[in-house]
Design an enzyme around this catalytic site. Structure first.
Site, PDB file in Angstrom:
ATOM      1  N   ARG A  97      74.724  45.874  41.508  1.00 56.52           N
ATOM      2  CA  ARG A  97      73.812  45.128  42.239  1.00 56.52           C
ATOM      3  C   ARG A  97      74.419  43.813  42.703  1.00 56.52           C
ATOM      4  O   ARG A  97      74.435  43.311  43.900  1.00 56.52           O
ATOM      5  CB  ARG A  97      72.540  45.212  41.558  1.00 56.52           C
ATOM      6  CG  ARG A  97      71.531  44.121  42.231  1.00 56.52           C
ATOM      7  CD  ARG A  97      70.984  45.145  43.409  1.00 56.52           C
ATOM      8  NE  ARG A  97      71.509  44.957  44.847  1.00 56.52           N
ATOM      9  CZ  ARG A  97      71.675  45.822  45.811  1.00 56.52           C
ATOM     10  NH1 ARG A  97      71.370  46.926  45.668  1.00 56.52           N
ATOM     11  NH2 ARG A  97      72.366  45.571  46.742  1.00 56.52           N
ATOM     12  N   LYS A 132      74.943  24.270  55.896  1.00 61.06           N
ATOM     13  CA  LYS A 132      73.821  24.998  55.655  1.00 61.06           C
ATOM     14  C   LYS A 132      74.113  26.382  55.010  1.00 61.06           C
ATOM     15  O   LYS A 132      74.061  27.465  55.624  1.00 61.06           O
ATOM     16  CB  LYS A 132      73.015  25.203  56.904  1.00 61.06           C
ATOM     17  CG  LYS A 132      72.438  23.742  57.591  1.00 61.06           C
ATOM     18  CD  LYS A 132      71.965  23.953  59.008  1.00 61.06           C
ATOM     19  CE  LYS A 132      71.289  22.788  59.433  1.00 61.06           C
ATOM     20  NZ  LYS A 132      70.880  22.720  60.685  1.00 61.06           N
ATOM     21  N   LYS A 164      75.072  10.216  60.476  1.00 55.10           N
ATOM     22  CA  LYS A 164      73.904  11.129  61.391  1.00 55.10           C
ATOM     23  C   LYS A 164      72.904  10.222  61.472  1.00 55.10           C
ATOM     24  O   LYS A 164      72.945   8.799  61.329  1.00 55.10           O
ATOM     25  CB  LYS A 164      73.456  12.309  60.536  1.00 55.10           C
ATOM     26  CG  LYS A 164      74.300  13.338  60.254  1.00 55.10           C
ATOM     27  CD  LYS A 164      73.837  14.585  59.356  1.00 55.10           C
ATOM     28  CE  LYS A 164      72.622  15.379  60.081  1.00 55.10           C
ATOM     29  NZ  LYS A 164      73.426  16.077  61.201  1.00 55.10           N
ATOM     30  N   GLU A 194      77.117  11.197  65.072  1.00 59.66           N
ATOM     31  CA  GLU A 194      76.157  12.045  65.885  1.00 59.66           C
ATOM     32  C   GLU A 194      75.448  11.090  66.839  1.00 59.66           C
ATOM     33  O   GLU A 194      74.875  10.017  66.492  1.00 59.66           O
ATOM     34  CB  GLU A 194      75.055  12.493  64.860  1.00 59.66           C
ATOM     35  CG  GLU A 194      74.132  13.380  65.521  1.00 59.66           C
ATOM     36  CD  GLU A 194      72.783  13.858  64.464  1.00 59.66           C
ATOM     37  OE1 GLU A 194      73.374  14.725  63.404  1.00 59.66           O
ATOM     38  OE2 GLU A 194      72.133  13.212  64.378  1.00 59.66           O
ATOM     39  N   ASP A 215      74.392  16.006  69.659  1.00 63.40           N
ATOM     40  CA  ASP A 215      73.177  16.793  68.826  1.00 63.40           C
ATOM     41  C   ASP A 215      72.168  16.874  69.845  1.00 63.40           C
ATOM     42  O   ASP A 215      71.341  16.089  70.344  1.00 63.40           O
ATOM     43  CB  ASP A 215      72.841  15.862  67.598  1.00 63.40           C
ATOM     44  CG  ASP A 215      71.870  16.536  66.782  1.00 63.40           C
ATOM     45  OD1 ASP A 215      72.083  17.713  66.435  1.00 63.40           O
ATOM     46  OD2 ASP A 215      70.854  15.684  66.480  1.00 63.40           O
TER      47      ASP A 215
END
Length: 286
Positions: A97, A132, A164, A194, A215
Protein backbone atom coordinates in the site's frame (compact mmCIF):
# COMPACT_ATOMS: atom_id res chain seq x y z
CA UNK A 1 17.23 12.04 -6.26
CA UNK A 2 18.93 11.89 -2.87
CA UNK A 3 18.81 8.15 -2.09
CA UNK A 4 19.73 8.56 1.59
CA UNK A 5 16.89 11.03 2.06
CA UNK A 6 14.55 8.78 0.06
CA UNK A 7 15.21 5.78 2.28
CA UNK A 8 14.71 7.86 5.42
CA UNK A 9 11.36 9.03 4.04
CA UNK A 10 10.32 5.48 3.20
CA UNK A 11 11.22 4.30 6.70
CA UNK A 12 8.95 6.97 8.17
CA UNK A 13 6.12 6.02 5.83
CA UNK A 14 6.46 2.33 6.69
CA UNK A 15 6.60 3.09 10.42
CA UNK A 16 3.35 5.03 10.12
CA UNK A 17 1.59 2.15 8.35
CA UNK A 18 3.15 -0.93 9.95
CA UNK A 19 3.43 0.17 13.56
CA UNK A 20 4.12 -2.95 15.64
CA UNK A 21 3.36 -5.28 12.73
CA UNK A 22 0.92 -6.27 10.00
CA UNK A 23 -1.71 -8.32 11.82
CA UNK A 24 -3.44 -9.41 8.60
CA UNK A 25 -0.35 -10.83 6.88
CA UNK A 26 1.56 -12.14 9.89
CA UNK A 27 -1.37 -14.10 11.32
CA UNK A 28 -2.40 -15.67 7.99
CA UNK A 29 0.88 -16.44 6.21
CA UNK A 30 4.08 -17.99 7.48
CA UNK A 31 7.41 -16.22 7.02
CA UNK A 32 8.43 -18.96 4.54
CA UNK A 33 5.51 -18.63 2.12
CA UNK A 34 6.54 -17.16 -1.23
CA UNK A 35 4.62 -15.27 -3.90
CA UNK A 36 4.78 -12.42 -6.39
CA UNK A 37 3.19 -9.10 -7.23
CA UNK A 38 2.78 -7.77 -10.75
CA UNK A 39 2.20 -4.02 -10.73
CA UNK A 40 0.32 -3.04 -13.87
CA UNK A 41 -1.09 0.18 -15.29
CA UNK A 42 -4.83 0.57 -15.68
CA UNK A 43 -4.61 3.77 -17.75
CA UNK A 44 -2.26 5.51 -20.19
CA UNK A 45 0.39 7.92 -18.98
CA UNK A 46 4.00 8.43 -17.90
CA UNK A 47 5.48 6.04 -15.34
CA UNK A 48 7.38 7.39 -12.35
CA UNK A 49 8.44 5.53 -9.22
CA UNK A 50 11.06 2.91 -10.09
CA UNK A 51 13.24 4.03 -7.17
CA UNK A 52 10.28 3.78 -4.81
CA UNK A 53 9.64 0.17 -5.83
CA UNK A 54 13.30 -0.85 -5.62
CA UNK A 55 14.28 0.87 -2.40
CA UNK A 56 10.91 0.45 -0.72
CA UNK A 57 10.68 -3.32 -1.05
CA UNK A 58 14.38 -3.83 -0.35
CA UNK A 59 14.09 -1.89 2.90
CA UNK A 60 11.57 -4.53 3.96
CA UNK A 61 13.55 -7.52 2.70
CA UNK A 62 16.83 -7.52 0.77
CA UNK A 63 16.06 -10.99 -0.59
CA UNK A 64 13.06 -9.81 -2.62
CA UNK A 65 13.59 -10.15 -6.37
CA UNK A 66 12.50 -7.02 -8.21
CA UNK A 67 12.16 -6.84 -12.00
CA UNK A 68 11.31 -3.44 -13.44
CA UNK A 69 9.58 -3.51 -16.82
CA UNK A 70 9.40 0.27 -17.20
CA UNK A 71 11.85 3.08 -16.54
CA UNK A 72 10.92 6.45 -15.07
CA UNK A 73 9.70 8.73 -17.85
CA UNK A 74 8.57 5.95 -20.16
CA UNK A 75 5.09 5.99 -21.65
CA UNK A 76 2.72 3.27 -20.51
CA UNK A 77 -0.65 2.10 -21.75
CA UNK A 78 -3.39 0.37 -19.82
CA UNK A 79 -2.42 -3.25 -19.23
CA UNK A 80 1.34 -2.71 -19.25
CA UNK A 81 3.27 -4.53 -16.53
CA UNK A 82 5.38 -2.01 -14.62
CA UNK A 83 7.25 -4.28 -12.23
CA UNK A 84 7.25 -7.79 -10.78
CA UNK A 85 8.31 -8.39 -7.17
CA UNK A 86 8.90 -11.90 -5.88
CA UNK A 87 9.64 -13.18 -2.38
CA UNK A 88 8.10 -13.70 1.06
CA UNK A 89 4.36 -13.04 1.00
CA UNK A 90 4.40 -11.18 4.28
CA UNK A 91 6.85 -8.60 2.99
CA UNK A 92 4.99 -8.16 -0.30
CA UNK A 93 1.73 -7.43 1.49
CA UNK A 94 3.34 -5.19 4.09
CA UNK A 95 4.92 -2.95 1.47
CA UNK A 96 2.15 -2.93 -1.13
CA UNK A 97 0.00 0.00 0.00
CA UNK A 98 2.70 2.52 0.92
CA UNK A 99 4.65 1.84 -2.28
CA UNK A 100 1.59 1.91 -4.51
CA UNK A 101 0.38 5.17 -2.96
CA UNK A 102 3.67 6.87 -3.78
CA UNK A 103 4.04 5.42 -7.27
CA UNK A 104 0.45 6.31 -8.14
CA UNK A 105 0.96 9.92 -7.05
CA UNK A 106 4.31 10.30 -8.77
CA UNK A 107 3.03 8.78 -12.02
CA UNK A 108 0.02 11.10 -11.91
CA UNK A 109 2.32 14.12 -11.55
CA UNK A 110 4.67 13.01 -14.33
CA UNK A 111 1.66 12.38 -16.59
CA UNK A 112 0.19 15.82 -15.85
CA UNK A 113 3.55 17.52 -16.37
CA UNK A 114 4.04 15.73 -19.67
CA UNK A 115 0.59 16.78 -20.88
CA UNK A 116 1.30 20.40 -19.96
CA UNK A 117 4.64 20.30 -21.79
CA UNK A 118 2.91 18.95 -24.89
CA UNK A 119 0.70 22.06 -24.93
CA UNK A 120 3.77 24.32 -25.37
CA UNK A 121 5.17 22.65 -28.49
CA UNK A 122 6.14 25.14 -31.16
CA UNK A 123 6.75 27.90 -28.61
CA UNK A 124 9.70 28.93 -26.44
CA UNK A 125 7.71 28.59 -23.21
CA UNK A 126 8.79 26.09 -20.57
CA UNK A 127 6.60 24.51 -17.89
CA UNK A 128 7.68 24.56 -14.24
CA UNK A 129 6.13 23.59 -10.93
CA UNK A 130 5.47 25.58 -7.74
CA UNK A 131 5.75 25.06 -3.97
CA UNK A 132 2.18 23.72 -3.95
CA UNK A 133 3.31 20.22 -3.03
CA UNK A 134 2.25 17.80 -0.29
CA UNK A 135 4.28 18.52 2.89
CA UNK A 136 6.89 15.81 3.27
CA UNK A 137 6.68 14.76 -0.38
CA UNK A 138 8.26 17.76 -2.11
CA UNK A 139 11.39 15.87 -3.21
CA UNK A 140 9.25 13.15 -4.79
CA UNK A 141 6.75 15.59 -6.31
CA UNK A 142 9.49 17.65 -7.92
CA UNK A 143 11.30 14.55 -9.17
CA UNK A 144 8.05 13.45 -10.81
CA UNK A 145 7.70 16.87 -12.48
CA UNK A 146 11.16 16.49 -14.03
CA UNK A 147 10.34 12.93 -15.06
CA UNK A 148 7.36 14.28 -16.99
CA UNK A 149 9.60 16.66 -18.93
CA UNK A 150 8.88 19.88 -17.04
CA UNK A 151 11.17 21.94 -14.81
CA UNK A 152 11.38 22.75 -11.12
CA UNK A 153 10.81 26.24 -9.76
CA UNK A 154 12.56 27.00 -6.46
CA UNK A 155 12.80 24.05 -4.08
CA UNK A 156 11.76 26.10 -1.06
CA UNK A 157 12.00 29.46 0.64
CA UNK A 158 15.73 28.99 1.03
CA UNK A 159 17.10 28.91 -2.52
CA UNK A 160 15.82 32.09 -4.16
CA UNK A 161 13.94 35.30 -3.30
CA UNK A 162 10.38 35.66 -4.53
CA UNK A 163 8.67 38.94 -3.66
CA UNK A 164 4.92 38.43 -3.74
CA UNK A 165 2.15 40.93 -3.10
CA UNK A 166 2.31 40.57 0.68
CA UNK A 167 6.10 41.07 0.78
CA UNK A 168 5.70 44.19 -1.34
CA UNK A 169 2.84 45.52 0.78
CA UNK A 170 4.82 45.08 4.00
CA UNK A 171 7.96 46.62 2.46
CA UNK A 172 6.08 49.62 1.10
CA UNK A 173 6.88 49.16 -2.59
CA UNK A 174 8.56 46.92 -5.13
CA UNK A 175 11.59 49.20 -5.15
CA UNK A 176 12.02 49.10 -1.36
CA UNK A 177 11.57 45.31 -1.28
CA UNK A 178 14.12 44.70 -4.02
CA UNK A 179 16.64 47.13 -2.53
CA UNK A 180 16.37 45.52 0.91
CA UNK A 181 16.79 42.04 -0.54
CA UNK A 182 19.70 43.06 -2.76
CA UNK A 183 21.54 44.67 0.13
CA UNK A 184 21.46 41.48 2.17
CA UNK A 185 22.07 38.61 -0.28
CA UNK A 186 25.01 37.30 -2.20
CA UNK A 187 25.48 37.62 -5.93
CA UNK A 188 24.36 34.05 -6.68
CA UNK A 189 20.79 34.50 -5.38
CA UNK A 190 18.17 35.69 -7.85
CA UNK A 191 15.26 37.97 -7.04
CA UNK A 192 11.84 37.35 -8.57
CA UNK A 193 9.07 39.95 -8.36
CA UNK A 194 5.36 39.33 -8.80
CA UNK A 195 3.49 42.05 -10.71
CA UNK A 196 -0.14 42.65 -11.59
CA UNK A 197 -0.12 46.03 -13.35
CA UNK A 198 1.91 47.76 -16.04
CA UNK A 199 3.09 50.30 -13.45
CA UNK A 200 4.38 47.49 -11.24
CA UNK A 201 6.12 45.93 -14.23
CA UNK A 202 7.91 49.19 -14.97
CA UNK A 203 8.92 49.54 -11.32
CA UNK A 204 10.22 45.96 -11.14
CA UNK A 205 12.37 46.55 -14.22
CA UNK A 206 13.73 49.80 -12.83
CA UNK A 207 14.40 48.16 -9.44
CA UNK A 208 16.58 45.50 -11.05
CA UNK A 209 14.54 42.32 -10.68
CA UNK A 210 16.12 39.18 -12.15
CA UNK A 211 12.78 37.49 -12.88
CA UNK A 212 9.35 39.04 -13.29
CA UNK A 213 6.20 37.00 -12.73
CA UNK A 214 3.05 38.13 -14.50
CA UNK A 215 0.45 37.12 -11.94
CA UNK A 216 -3.13 36.48 -13.10
CA UNK A 217 -2.58 38.42 -16.29
CA UNK A 218 -4.27 37.48 -19.57
CA UNK A 219 -2.23 36.25 -22.55
CA UNK A 220 -3.13 39.48 -24.32
CA UNK A 221 -1.79 41.63 -21.49
CA UNK A 222 1.42 39.61 -21.32
CA UNK A 223 1.94 39.90 -25.08
CA UNK A 224 1.44 43.66 -24.93
CA UNK A 225 3.75 44.21 -21.93
CA UNK A 226 6.62 41.86 -22.80
CA UNK A 227 8.37 44.20 -25.30
CA UNK A 228 9.25 46.55 -22.42
CA UNK A 229 11.12 43.83 -20.52
CA UNK A 230 14.91 43.83 -21.12
CA UNK A 231 16.33 40.60 -22.51
CA UNK A 232 18.37 39.88 -19.37
CA UNK A 233 15.24 39.63 -17.21
CA UNK A 234 13.46 36.28 -17.27
CA UNK A 235 9.67 36.29 -17.50
CA UNK A 236 7.12 33.96 -15.93
CA UNK A 237 3.34 33.65 -16.03
CA UNK A 238 1.29 32.18 -13.21
CA UNK A 239 -2.25 32.19 -11.88
CA UNK A 240 -5.45 31.26 -13.67
CA UNK A 241 -3.63 29.02 -16.14
CA UNK A 242 -5.23 25.70 -17.04
CA UNK A 243 -4.68 23.02 -19.65
CA UNK A 244 -7.52 24.60 -21.61
CA UNK A 245 -5.86 28.03 -21.93
CA UNK A 246 -2.22 26.95 -21.61
CA UNK A 247 -1.56 27.12 -25.34
CA UNK A 248 -2.59 30.78 -25.42
CA UNK A 249 -0.16 31.62 -22.62
CA UNK A 250 2.62 29.65 -24.31
CA UNK A 251 2.03 31.61 -27.52
CA UNK A 252 2.22 34.97 -25.69
CA UNK A 253 6.03 34.99 -25.75
CA UNK A 254 6.45 34.27 -22.03
CA UNK A 255 9.54 32.23 -21.11
CA UNK A 256 8.22 30.25 -18.13
CA UNK A 257 4.76 29.09 -17.08
CA UNK A 258 4.40 27.86 -13.49
CA UNK A 259 1.54 25.47 -12.79
CA UNK A 260 0.52 24.47 -9.28
CA UNK A 261 -2.09 22.08 -10.69
CA UNK A 262 0.50 19.53 -11.84
CA UNK A 263 1.25 18.77 -8.18
CA UNK A 264 -1.67 19.91 -6.03
CA UNK A 265 -4.63 18.74 -8.10
CA UNK A 266 -3.63 15.43 -9.63
CA UNK A 267 -5.72 12.28 -9.30
CA UNK A 268 -3.78 9.15 -8.39
CA UNK A 269 -2.63 7.25 -11.47
CA UNK A 270 -4.50 3.94 -11.62
CA UNK A 271 -2.12 1.07 -10.83
CA UNK A 272 -3.06 -2.33 -9.41
CA UNK A 273 -1.19 -5.30 -8.03
CA UNK A 274 -1.94 -8.74 -9.45
CA UNK A 275 -0.99 -11.17 -6.69
CA UNK A 276 0.21 -14.71 -7.18
CA UNK A 277 0.95 -17.36 -4.53
CA UNK A 278 3.24 -20.30 -5.17
CA UNK A 279 1.62 -23.57 -4.19
CA UNK A 280 3.00 -27.04 -4.60
CA UNK A 281 1.67 -27.45 -8.10
CA UNK A 282 0.48 -24.13 -9.53
CA UNK A 283 0.27 -20.37 -9.40
CA UNK A 284 -3.07 -19.07 -8.21
CA UNK A 285 -4.20 -15.52 -9.07
CA UNK A 286 -6.50 -13.71 -6.64
Amino acid sequence: MNIIKLEEMLKQFFNEDIGDGDLSSEFIFSAEQQGSFSFYAKEDGIFCGALIIEHGFHLLDRTLNITLHKKDGESVIAGDVLAVIEGPLQKLLIGERVILNLVQRMSAISTAANLAVSKTKGTSAKICDTRKTIPGLRMLDKYAVRTGGAYNHRSGLYDSIMLKDNHIAFAGSITKAVQAARANIGHTVKIEVEIETKAQLDEAIEAGADIIMFDNRTPEEIRAWLPTVPAHIATEASGGITLENLDAYAASGIQWISLGAITHSVKAFDISALVQTKGAHSLVNY
